[in-house]
Design an enzyme around this catalytic site. Sequence first.
Site: not given
Ligand code: XIL
Length: 310
Positions: A131, A172, A208, A235, A237
């Site tokens: 990020e 990422n 996401h 990641e 979802d």
């Molecule tokens: C999130 C986790 O899922 C949570 O448990 C934590 O509190 C915060 O981080 N992008 C990312 C991940 O790269 O590391 C993040 O994970 C979600 C967004």
Amino acid sequence: MRALPKLGPGPTACGSVCPAGVAVRADRLDDAGYAAALTAFGSVTPENELKWEISEPGDGRYDFGPADSIVSFATRHGMAVRGHTLVWHLQNPGWLDDLSPAELRAALADHIRTLMRRYAGRIGEWDVVNEAVADSGRLRRSIWLDKLGPGYIALAFRLARAADPRAKLFYNDYGAEGEGTKADAVYRRVARLVRQGVPIDGIGRQGHVDTKPPPGYAQNVARFARLGLRVELTELDVRTQGDEAAAQAQQYARMVDGCGPCARFTVWGLDDADSWVPDAYPGFGNATLLGDDLRPKPAFGAFRAALLRR
Ligand code: XIL
């Protein structure tokens, strides 16, 4: 509970290209149902356990307990592991704030070397930088940018290559699944890294998403693959509001089908009880493949079917 059907080829057969992964929490591994369900996947990503605040809570004081338990679980079950993440603007321990630029640079080198060497041969790929690009397309303000300047990104990749030459190194980010300002900015920056010979092997799109199709998804993914990079959804979802089970299932399938070059699809959290979504997106939830009691939702079947037709 009935065992979940495997997502794609069995973990021992698929080696480093296991197509389905899942983010895991060390503190749930003792739950037998949770542990059994994990083995439907070919790889795991520690959800928080490798982040700085947990892995190096004090200067030079490392804590590998939580990450070790996940990595040894994966090794025992023949699963691959993604390392997440070495450089990020969040979940950093407070002691980093007190360091001078030179000290921060030394701490970064030590951190990358220590984590990557410890898990060399067991963690095959790492999100080296996470990020770094803001939604505006500019580099995001962070302790790294503020103290080390924009060169911190290339520096981190070089340190990572030196620490474990066999690991695949990823950039990422989120919000760059479909076409848009952010995707263009990430593309330009990653293309420049490749051109400059910075050791980067892959691009992770977090994934996401809600239930709407990301515009220009397939084309956008393809241009990253044309840079010669390994592409993954790291990641995934699909957050929902109300009853959107069918739309969610469709979106999981779409995210798989639309990413021809994707080598792996990692879902962020095994079940809805674990998902970060209700905290991060108030009003949304039910974002993962499994609901109460680890029961597969329609999304599970749709995701699996999409993987099997690849
Ligand atoms: C999130 C986790 O899922 C949570 O448990 C934590 O509190 C915060 O981080 N992008 C990312 C991940 O790269 O590391 C993040 O994970 C979600 C967004």
